[in-house]
Design an enzyme around this catalytic site. Structure first.
Site, PDB file in Angstrom:
ATOM      1  CB  THR A   1       2.555  -1.527   4.811  1.00 27.94           C
ATOM      2  OG1 THR A   1       1.335  -1.228   5.492  1.00 27.94           O
ATOM      3  CG2 THR A   1       2.259  -1.842   3.355  1.00 27.94           C
TER       4      THR A   1
ATOM      5  CE  LYS B   1      -1.987  -0.498   4.271  1.00 26.05           C
ATOM      6  NZ  LYS B   1      -1.088  -0.288   5.412  1.00 26.05           N
TER       7      LYS B   1
ATOM      8  CE  LYS C   1       6.889   1.024   3.444  1.00 24.19           C
ATOM      9  NZ  LYS C   1       5.889   0.303   4.280  1.00 24.19           N
TER      10      LYS C   1
END
Length: 301
Positions: free
Chosen positions: A102, A177, A245
């Site tokens: 990701t 995502k 993150k």
């Protein structure tokens, strides 16, 4: 690249909580597999089953038709793909590089542009489903790139995932995502607050999860992570610090697109508090710590 009827040689970089299971499924499907991980001991089980341990990522790329990466942060991805010993420099002409980390949509596009100059195809293909989905081979895989590259990768994806979709060009997998992580972020807040309320009211949490989870509030997160919150089981299926993150990437992209996402901002702030308090290596269900009367109930203030 491969003879007709011969399986492509696959390289896999990143044998963490999810990557090790994903690589194992590829090996079980009969693909010749080369692996690399910064902590080499994490490859021991796969090597014992027939995988080849590469000395460097560049060496792995030079030996493989398809290279898959799933690492921690965009900086890790950038370090792997660029530079004189990076994957783009060392991969064979005609190879396919697939980043399942990701990461940043912009970085995915940069990788695609630079790889194309070397005659290499790329896909960005982040996944959802956590360690449970990885072990079961039932991940959702959201892909950005060309239809031709997607077609090449699909048989390999099918060893790891159940719902696999080409979402658009380079970067589209990462954007999808981000949408996934935004939905999870606010849902985790809702699940935590729901269970904190139920417990404060003296209800049995297992019964609440069963009853509420059978109605309109039903969700994978309530049914899957709610029981772990109730049991104060914070073992990671997906690390808090990785989720922070991801939310940071999503907020940066939202700002670029002129979107205000207050729910995501709140979730990021609360999860960052967990990191600051030393819980970054726990699973995302550890958000319940901030609502847990037994744990001081710091809350959202």
């Amino acid at each position: 690249m491969t003879n007709e009827g011969t399986k492509a040689t696959i390289g896999f970089i990143g044998l963490g909580i999810m990557g090790r299971s994903m690589a194992g499924h590829i090996l079980d499907a009969g693909y010749p597999l080369h692996v690399f991980n910064r902590t080499a001991a994490k490859a021991d089980d796969l090597v014992a089953r027939g995988a080849v341990l590469a000395k460097t990522p560049g060496d792995l790329a030079a030996a493989c038709d398809v290279v898959i990466t799933i690492v921690g942060y965009p900086a890790d991805v950038e370090g792997l793909y660029f530079g004189p010993d990076g994957l783009i420099a060392r991969a064979r002409e005609g190879a396919l590089l697939i980043d399942m980390t990701t990461s940043s949509p912009d970085l995915a596009r940069r990788i695609a542009v630079e790889a194309a100059k070397a005659g290499i195809e790329t896909l960005d293909a982040p996944v959802s489903g956590g360690d449970v989905g990885a072990r079961a081979g039932k991940l959702a895989i959201m892909v950005g790139g060309s239809a031709a590259a997607f077609g090449r990768a699909l048989p390999v994806f099918e060893t790891m995932g159940e719902r696999i979709a080409l979402m658009g060009g380079a970067g589209a997998g990462q954007h999808t995502k981000m949408a996934n992580q935004i939905a999870i972020a606010s849902t985790m807040l809702a699940v935590s607050e729901s269970l904190a309320y139920a417990e404060a009211a003296g209800l049995d949490l297992a019964q609440v999860i069963e009853v509420v989870g059978s109605g309109a509030a039903s969700s994978f997160l309530l049914g899957g992570l709610g029981p772990k919150m109730s049991a104060r089981d914070y073992a990671p299926g997906f690390f808090v610090h990785h989720f922070v993150k991801d939310m940071g990437i999503a907020l940066s992209e939202a700002e670029r697109m002129g979107l205000d996402l207050p729910g995501l901002e709140l979730a990021r702030r609360l999860y960052q508090r967990l990191v600051d308090e030393g819980y970054g290596e726990e699973g995302t269900q550890a958000l319940f710590r901030l609502y847990d009367a037994r744990d001081g109930a710091r809350g959202a203030n």
